[in-house]
Design an enzyme around this catalytic site. Structure first.
Site, PDB file in Angstrom:
ATOM      1  N   CYS A  75       0.861  -1.189   0.000  1.00  0.00           N
ATOM      2  CA  CYS A  75       0.000   0.000   0.000  1.00  0.00           C
ATOM      3  C   CYS A  75       0.897   1.239   0.000  1.00  0.00           C
ATOM      4  O   CYS A  75       1.574   1.496   1.000  1.00  0.00           O
ATOM      5  CB  CYS A  75      -0.903  -0.015   1.226  1.00  0.00           C
ATOM      6  SG  CYS A  75      -1.973   1.441   1.339  1.00  0.00           S
ATOM      7  N   CYS A 225      -4.465   6.116  -4.491  1.00  0.00           N
ATOM      8  CA  CYS A 225      -3.863   4.776  -4.422  1.00  0.00           C
ATOM      9  C   CYS A 225      -2.399   4.929  -4.841  1.00  0.00           C
ATOM     10  O   CYS A 225      -2.119   5.239  -6.010  1.00  0.00           O
ATOM     11  CB  CYS A 225      -4.608   3.832  -5.359  1.00  0.00           C
ATOM     12  SG  CYS A 225      -3.922   2.165  -5.393  1.00  0.00           S
TER      13      CYS A 225
HETATM   14  N1  LIG Z   1      -6.419  -2.270  -2.614  1.00  0.00           N
HETATM   15  C1  LIG Z   1      -5.013  -2.630  -2.728  1.00  0.00           C
HETATM   16  C2  LIG Z   1      -4.261  -2.341  -1.410  1.00  0.00           C
HETATM   17  C3  LIG Z   1      -4.225  -0.845  -1.102  1.00  0.00           C
HETATM   18  C4  LIG Z   1      -3.403  -0.113  -2.094  1.00  0.00           C
HETATM   19  C5  LIG Z   1      -3.578   1.391  -2.082  1.00  0.00           C
HETATM   20  N2  LIG Z   1      -4.433   1.953  -1.073  1.00  0.00           N
HETATM   21  C6  LIG Z   1      -2.242   2.094  -2.117  1.00  0.00           C
HETATM   22  O1  LIG Z   1      -2.124   3.236  -1.608  1.00  0.00           O
HETATM   23  O2  LIG Z   1      -1.298   1.527  -2.727  1.00  0.00           O
HETATM   24  C7  LIG Z   1      -4.870  -4.127  -3.037  1.00  0.00           C
HETATM   25  O3  LIG Z   1      -5.693  -4.908  -2.599  1.00  0.00           O
HETATM   26  O4  LIG Z   1      -3.907  -4.474  -3.726  1.00  0.00           O
END
Ligand SMILES: N[C@H](CCC[C@H](N)C(=O)O)C(=O)O
Length: 284
Positions: A75, A225
């Site tokens: 993340c 993200c």
């Molecule tokens: N939903 C993503 C994890 C969070 C990634 C995102 N919030 C970031 O800032 O990289 C997954 O399941 O791969």
């Protein structure tokens, strides 16, 4: 059960942080906690839960649980918040250190002014471009660059890669027209992505500027993200819109990140992190 938490966000991508250096909760708790605490009405409201924990291989470790309780592998926004947390709360009193994640060791540098972390720079590592690494079904040795991706309602072109987690990037003329809500969840769960996928829509403003929206695996539409923004920059370079070695500004709903896919193949992400609240959650 009382759970001590800290809420933080990285340009609006908010998580509930659990500090296992200080408090002890069973591993089995986190998936159901993420589902419950993320609800803005009956919980605290967040995009999921991030666990900060000791690590035998690094200065600290991080685990990420999405809103639906699924565990992610990395993340980007979370890494910046964890870096700020462990530095300012004196768990890792160093300006350069390593955070262990399920997708590898992440090297971070905190930018500090008067003992406050104002910005974090993260080496997100090298992207994995082979189809088998995304993962996406089909010939494992292929790259997935501007490949026709048919849906019942849309004919899109996808560039897919792994950068901390699986990402499917789609370029659009105007970010306002991105079919985020109508196809985000469909693509997330499409059978061509056996581990599901984070879905990014990108408008190329010019060679050093992208507009970006995201439907996250396990959390839906979020303000930002970090891994997805890094994947968008790699995809833009693979498609010839941007160049390796240059700083690209990515405009996400919650704010901007500066990202560079360097000539050494590592992707660098630079951006802020912020504390929102400390508290106690009554988990039932
Ligand atoms: N939903 C993503 C994890 C969070 C990634 C995102 N919030 C970031 O800032 O990289 C997954 O399941 O791969």
């Amino acid at each position: 059960m009382e759970i001590v938490f800290t809420k933080m966000h990285g340009i609006g991508n908010s998580y509930i942080y659990i500090d296992l250096f200080k408090y002890h909760y069973a591993d089995e708790l986190f998936s159901s906690l993420a589902k419950q605490i993320s609800n803005v009405n009956t919980g605290i409201g967040s995009d999921g839960v991030i666990v900060i924990q000791p690590s035998e291989n690094a200065d600290c470790g991080m685990r990420i649980f999405n809103k639906d309780g699924s565990e992610g592998t990395n993340c980007g926004n979370g890494l910046r918040c964890v870096a700020k947390y462990v530095f300012e709360r004196n768990i890792v009193p160093k300006e350069h250190f390593v955070i262990e994640t399920k997708s590898g060791m992440m090297h971070v540098r905190v930018v500090v002014k008067n003992n406050v972390v104002t910005e974090v720079i993260v080496d997100m590592g090298a992207p994995l471009l082979h189809r088998e690494n995304v993962p996406m079904i089909g010939d494992p040795r292929d790259f997935v660059i501007h490949e026709l991706f048919n849906l019942p309602s849309h004919s899109l072109f996808v560039t897919a890669l792994f950068l901390g987690n699986p990402n499917a990037v789609f370029f659009v003329e105007n970010i306002k027209d991105a079919p985020l809500h109508s196809v985000g969840g469909i693509i997330e769960n499409d059978s061509r992505f056996p581990e599901r996928v984070n879905v990014e829509f990108v408008e190329v403003v010019h060679a050093t500027e992208l507009n970006f929206r995201v439907w996250e695996r396990g959390s839906g539409v979020t303000e930002a993200c970090g891994t997805g923004a890094c994947a968008a920059v790699v995809a833009a370079i693979l498609n010839g819109f941007c160049r390796k070695g240059e700083d690209i500004t990515v405009h996400l709903s919650g704010g901007d990140l500066v990202i560079r896919w360097d000539l050494d193949d590592h992707v660098w992400m630079r951006g802020p992190a912020a504390f929102t609240a400390d508290g106690i959650y009554y988990f039932s």
